[in-house]
Write a protein that holds these residues in place. Structure first.
Motif, PDB file in Angstrom:
ATOM      1  N   MET A  94       0.810  -1.218   0.000  1.00  0.00           N
ATOM      2  CA  MET A  94       0.000   0.000   0.000  1.00  0.00           C
ATOM      3  C   MET A  94       0.848   1.275   0.000  1.00  0.00           C
ATOM      4  SD  MET A  94      -2.742  -1.535   2.772  1.00  0.00           S
ATOM      5  CE  MET A  94      -3.141   0.048   3.441  1.00  0.00           C
ATOM      6  N   SER A  95       2.103   1.174   0.367  1.00  0.00           N
ATOM      7  CA  SER A  95       2.987   2.329   0.507  1.00  0.00           C
ATOM      8  C   SER A  95       3.010   3.198  -0.748  1.00  0.00           C
ATOM      9  CB  SER A  95       4.402   1.832   0.822  1.00  0.00           C
ATOM     10  OG  SER A  95       5.309   2.900   0.870  1.00  0.00           O
ATOM     11  N   GLY A  96       2.764   4.499  -0.557  1.00  0.00           N
ATOM     12  CA  GLY A  96       2.809   5.450  -1.656  1.00  0.00           C
ATOM     13  C   GLY A  96       1.614   5.378  -2.597  1.00  0.00           C
ATOM     14  N   ARG A  97       0.596   4.618  -2.230  1.00  0.00           N
ATOM     15  CA  ARG A  97      -0.547   4.390  -3.116  1.00  0.00           C
ATOM     16  C   ARG A  97      -1.850   4.843  -2.462  1.00  0.00           C
ATOM     17  NH1 ARG A  97      -0.418  -1.277  -5.413  1.00  0.00           N
ATOM     18  NH2 ARG A  97      -1.467  -0.246  -7.126  1.00  0.00           N
ATOM     19  N   THR A  98      -2.894   4.916  -3.267  1.00  0.00           N
ATOM     20  CA  THR A  98      -4.206   5.319  -2.770  1.00  0.00           C
ATOM     21  C   THR A  98      -5.095   4.087  -2.617  1.00  0.00           C
ATOM     22  OG1 THR A  98      -4.036   7.490  -3.802  1.00  0.00           O
ATOM     23  CG2 THR A  98      -6.251   6.745  -3.207  1.00  0.00           C
ATOM     24  N   VAL A  99      -5.620   3.920  -1.426  1.00  0.00           N
ATOM     25  CA  VAL A  99      -6.500   2.806  -1.075  1.00  0.00           C
ATOM     26  C   VAL A  99      -7.905   3.368  -0.870  1.00  0.00           C
ATOM     27  CG1 VAL A  99      -6.903   0.949   0.595  1.00  0.00           C
ATOM     28  CG2 VAL A  99      -4.560   1.650   0.064  1.00  0.00           C
ATOM     29  N   VAL A 100      -8.907   2.644  -1.357  1.00  0.00           N
ATOM     30  CA  VAL A 100     -10.295   3.074  -1.194  1.00  0.00           C
ATOM     31  C   VAL A 100     -10.937   2.239  -0.085  1.00  0.00           C
ATOM     32  CG1 VAL A 100     -12.540   3.346  -2.305  1.00  0.00           C
ATOM     33  CG2 VAL A 100     -10.441   3.730  -3.619  1.00  0.00           C
ATOM     34  N   PHE A 101     -11.431   2.930   0.940  1.00  0.00           N
ATOM     35  CA  PHE A 101     -12.107   2.267   2.063  1.00  0.00           C
ATOM     36  C   PHE A 101     -13.615   2.435   1.904  1.00  0.00           C
ATOM     37  CE2 PHE A 101      -7.873   2.886   3.613  1.00  0.00           C
ATOM     38  CZ  PHE A 101      -7.637   1.838   4.491  1.00  0.00           C
ATOM     39  N   THR A 118     -26.225   2.762   3.998  1.00  0.00           N
ATOM     40  CA  THR A 118     -25.417   3.720   3.252  1.00  0.00           C
ATOM     41  C   THR A 118     -23.968   3.244   3.273  1.00  0.00           C
ATOM     42  OG1 THR A 118     -24.940   6.079   2.972  1.00  0.00           O
ATOM     43  CG2 THR A 118     -24.840   5.232   5.214  1.00  0.00           C
ATOM     44  N   VAL A 119     -23.161   3.865   2.427  1.00  0.00           N
ATOM     45  CA  VAL A 119     -21.727   3.558   2.394  1.00  0.00           C
ATOM     46  C   VAL A 119     -20.954   4.864   2.303  1.00  0.00           C
ATOM     47  CG1 VAL A 119     -19.854   2.394   1.162  1.00  0.00           C
ATOM     48  CG2 VAL A 119     -22.125   1.361   1.220  1.00  0.00           C
ATOM     49  N   GLY A 120     -19.984   5.021   3.190  1.00  0.00           N
ATOM     50  CA  GLY A 120     -19.067   6.150   3.123  1.00  0.00           C
ATOM     51  C   GLY A 120     -17.804   5.706   2.406  1.00  0.00           C
ATOM     52  N   ILE A 121     -17.406   6.458   1.396  1.00  0.00           N
ATOM     53  CA  ILE A 121     -16.199   6.128   0.638  1.00  0.00           C
ATOM     54  C   ILE A 121     -15.082   7.087   1.065  1.00  0.00           C
ATOM     55  CG2 ILE A 121     -15.157   5.980  -1.665  1.00  0.00           C
ATOM     56  CD1 ILE A 121     -17.353   3.904  -1.205  1.00  0.00           C
ATOM     57  N   THR A 122     -13.947   6.520   1.422  1.00  0.00           N
ATOM     58  CA  THR A 122     -12.785   7.314   1.820  1.00  0.00           C
ATOM     59  C   THR A 122     -11.587   6.874   0.995  1.00  0.00           C
ATOM     60  OG1 THR A 122     -13.637   7.416   4.087  1.00  0.00           O
ATOM     61  CG2 THR A 122     -11.342   8.034   3.756  1.00  0.00           C
ATOM     62  N   ARG A 123     -10.946   7.834   0.362  1.00  0.00           N
ATOM     63  CA  ARG A 123      -9.728   7.551  -0.400  1.00  0.00           C
ATOM     64  C   ARG A 123      -8.539   8.011   0.445  1.00  0.00           C
ATOM     65  NH1 ARG A 123     -13.681   8.202  -3.807  1.00  0.00           N
ATOM     66  NH2 ARG A 123     -13.756   7.011  -5.737  1.00  0.00           N
ATOM     67  N   VAL A 124      -7.657   7.061   0.705  1.00  0.00           N
ATOM     68  CA  VAL A 124      -6.506   7.326   1.571  1.00  0.00           C
ATOM     69  C   VAL A 124      -5.221   7.091   0.786  1.00  0.00           C
ATOM     70  CG1 VAL A 124      -5.292   6.617   3.668  1.00  0.00           C
ATOM     71  CG2 VAL A 124      -7.802   6.622   3.618  1.00  0.00           C
ATOM     72  N   THR A 125      -4.403   8.125   0.706  1.00  0.00           N
ATOM     73  CA  THR A 125      -3.093   7.987   0.073  1.00  0.00           C
ATOM     74  C   THR A 125      -2.057   7.861   1.182  1.00  0.00           C
ATOM     75  OG1 THR A 125      -3.822   9.324  -1.800  1.00  0.00           O
ATOM     76  CG2 THR A 125      -1.442   9.025  -1.528  1.00  0.00           C
TER      77      THR A 125
END
Length: 192
Positions: A94-101, A118-125
């Motif tokens: 995952m290092s240096g990349r964007t993960v979608v939660f 419902t679903v909350g989408i979070t993009r984590v870099t």
């Protein structure tokens, strides 16, 4: 009406407690294994719903909150590592990349069968991390092994992150709180 959180996660309990409402946290009855061919979004929604509905017989007149989070990278679901070395491998990937939660939320009214989801989408870099930094982090934050991809944003985990994109910062911790407030209001629960 009694409020039940279908989770024993102390992080989810902390988020729910911010509302100042009395609630009880109870372990749900749920197999969290993704189904073959199931998308991350579908897995999260199915598990949140299953967790909430699993306690309906035990609490026949309650509002039951179910939540589940599934992380996705390169089309693959990222689960909880369970071991130190798997945690290291996941964070290296995952290092240096964007993960979608995908943080799914279900509120089930066991008295009348009404279900809201419902679903909350979070993009984590994540920052670019060295193996030594990852090992230091997991040594100092052993609870991270119980989080998707070992990426626990609370505490020291904040040092892993470069950027977080979300409509609700609580979703990354496991509960889309803004949506939960709307769902509870729809059930007649006054927060303010």
């Amino acid at each position: 009406m009694q409020i039940i959180l279908a989770s024993t996660s102390r992080y989810r309990q902390e988020i729910i407690s911010r509302l100042g409402l009395p609630f009880e946290a109870v372990a749900p009855i749920c197999d969290e294994t993704p189904l073959p061919g199931e998308t991350a979004l579908d897995t999260a929604v199915r598990l949140a719903r299953s967790k909430a509905q699993s306690l309906a017989t035990r609490y026949p007149a309650a509002l039951i909150i179910g939540s589940d989070q599934v992380a996705l990278l390169d089309g693959q679901q990222i689960g909880k590592p369970g071991s130190f070395e798997k945690g290291v491998a996941m964070l290296q990937w995952m290092s240096g990349r964007t993960v979608v939660f995908h943080s799914a939320l279900a509120l089930y009214n066991s008295a009348n069968g009404r279900l809201q989801e419902t679903v909350g989408i979070t993009r984590v870099t994540l920052r670019q991390l060295t193996e030594q930094q990852i090992r230091n982090y997991l040594t100092r934050e052993p609870d991270a092994l119980h989080c998707a991809g070992s990426a626990k944003s609370e505490g020291l985990g904040g040092a892993l992150l470069q950027k977080v994109e979300s409509d609700d910062p609580n979703a990354l911790i496991g509960v889309p709180l803004f949506d939960l407030i709307s769902m509870l209001n729809a059930e007649g629960v006054e927060i303010l």
